[in-house]
Every structure is written in C-alpha cells, then in structure tokens.
Design an enzyme around this catalytic site. Structure first.
Site, PDB file in Angstrom:
ATOM      1  N   CYS A   1       0.868  -1.177   0.000  1.00 36.91           N
ATOM      2  CA  CYS A   1       0.000   0.000   0.000  1.00 36.91           C
ATOM      3  C   CYS A   1       0.909   1.233   0.000  1.00 36.91           C
ATOM      4  O   CYS A   1       1.646   1.460   0.964  1.00 36.91           O
ATOM      5  CB  CYS A   1      -0.891  -0.001   1.234  1.00 36.91           C
ATOM      6  SG  CYS A   1      -1.906   1.475   1.406  1.00 36.91           S
TER       7      CYS A   1
ATOM      8  N   CYS B   1      -5.319   6.115  -3.685  1.00 38.71           N
ATOM      9  CA  CYS B   1      -4.582   4.852  -3.703  1.00 38.71           C
ATOM     10  C   CYS B   1      -3.195   5.148  -4.253  1.00 38.71           C
ATOM     11  O   CYS B   1      -3.049   5.521  -5.414  1.00 38.71           O
ATOM     12  CB  CYS B   1      -5.298   3.824  -4.570  1.00 38.71           C
ATOM     13  SG  CYS B   1      -4.398   2.264  -4.717  1.00 38.71           S
TER      14      CYS B   1
END
Length: 263
Positions: free
Chosen positions: A75, A199
């Site tokens: 991530c 994101c």
C-alpha cells in the site's frame, strides 16, 4: 479483552489504523478484530490496518491488512503514513529504509510530506481492453470521460472480479486527463471493496501507464485524487521498464486513542 493503543493516519484521504507492534503483542491471526478496528460504525474506521514492527536489517517492518482483515499486498499511501508514524515514534528522523511485503523501500520525510521509493516496474501490459501495471499491488487502468460522475463502484466491482484476474482479483483505476502530465484518478480497491479517496500504488500505476502510452511526456506526473494531490516521478530506462519510482505526498496524524478487542 485486550486494550490497544492506536494511531489514526491519513495520506490524501486514504486512512489507516497504525499500531506500534514492536513488542509483537497484536493478534495477527484475528481477522475479525482487524476488520472491527477498521469498521467505520463499530470501530475506529479505516481503509486498512498497519503494524510497525522491528526488522533486523532496516529501520522497521510494515505489515499491512485490508479493512476486511486479510493481509494485503503493498500500500503506497500506507507506506508513506508508516514513515510519518515512525518519525512520531522517534525511530527515524528525516530518512529511512523499511521492509514491506514487496521488499525493501527507501523514504524521506520533510514536515508532513513523504517521498517513498516504490518497487521497479518491469512490465506494462496493454491490449485493446486493458492496461495493467503491478506497482507492489495489481492495477487495472481505464481511461474514461466525465470522471466525476462516473460509476466507479459499479464498474470497478465488475473488473475487480473479472475472470482475467482470478483468483486474487485486481484494483481498478479510472483516469481522465487534466493536461499532458496531470491526471484525475478514482480507484476501486480490492480488500476495501469500495472506492477510496486515494490509492498510492494506483496513482503510481496510472502515471507509469500514461507515460508508457505516450500520453504523458515528462518523468514527473501529477495525480489528483478525491483526497488531494500526489506526485509520481520515475526513470524510464527502456519501454515498459521503470526505475527510481517515487511516490510523494502528504501523510498526517489524525488522532490517537485506546480501544479494546477480543484477543
């Protein structure tokens, strides 16, 4: 019941529960507890949970879980937030190395801005119906018009579960150009199973995809997401081969507290 001290961080609206797990007390196998901590109605609320742990070689280790409790791939925004968290814990000052599920990462931090080195990209897959880039997590990229009104949840869910990406599925990014080197992006994230405000690995994948297609002309690209702005820079050393990939943007502490979970 087990009482846990937590910290809430966000990077361009992508938010995370952060826990200092250097003492290895956290019950990692308890997916229900992780999902509860991330629940926005019954828990703290977050897109994911991140554990900071000791590492023998680097400054620390990052262990990331999706909001459904499953351990996830890399991530990018979470990586930037854990750097800010490590600075708060006085583990680091202005630069660091850390280990994550996709390997070694370097990062620098100045005030609230974190520049995170992502993994190198060795392939960009393009055909008539898709662009695919793996930037530590898998990303399908689609260019669309009228992004603000686009049905990201409905269309993203279809692609996320498409047979092309079984069994693990993919994240899905919808992109609209602002100008040659600036793009708006909205992302449907697997594991969250919804659109998120940002994101990091997705923004990185979009920047590389647009450069690979010849739509972006520079090796520094601005990405605007619902939660703010990110900058991605890289060196294209050959067609589809990208090195020194840097994701830069803000990472901020929101609040901290204590919560009890079933251990």
């Amino acid at each position: 019941m087990q009482k846990i001290t937590f910290y809430k961080y966000q990077g361009t609206g992508n938010d995370f529960v952060m826990i200092d797990n250097r003492a290895l007390f956290f019950p990692k196998e308890n997916q229900e507890a992780i999902a509860l901590l991330c629940d926005r109605r019954f828990g703290i609320g977050a897109d994911g949970l991140i554990l900071l742990e000791n590492d023998a070689i680097t400054d620390f280790r990052m262990v990331y879980y999706n909001s459904d409790g499953s351990e996830s791939t890399m991530c990018g925004n979470g990586g930037r937030c854990i750097v800010a968290f490590a600075k708060q814990l006085e583990i680091i000052k202005t630069q660091c190395t850390f280990m994550a599920v996709d390997g070694l990462h370097h990062a620098t931090i100045k005030e609230d801005e974190v520049a995170l080195q992502m993994i190198d990209v060795n392939e960009v897959r393009v055909n008539e119906h898709q662009i695919f880039v793996h930037t530590g997590s898998p990303h399908h990229i689609v260019e669309v018009n009228n992004l603000e009104s686009y049905k990201v949840f409905e269309e993203g869910k279809k692609i996320r579960y498409a047979a092309l990406y079984t069994p693990g599925g993919t994240n899905v990014n919808f992109v609209e150009a602002i100008d040659t080197n600036h793009y708006k992006v909205r992302t449907y994230e697997r594991g969250v199973e919804d659109e998120t405000f940002s994101c990091g690995t997705g923004a990185t994948a979009v920047a590389i995809a647009m450069h690979h297609l010849g739509k972006a002309t520079k090796e520094e690209i601005g990405i605007v997401v619902p939660g703010g702005s990110l900058t991605i820079s890289f060196s294209c050393v050959a067609p589809g081969i990208y090195e020194n990939v840097i994701l830069k943007g803000p990472a901020k502490k929101v609040f901290s507290g204590e919560i009890s979970i079933n251990s």
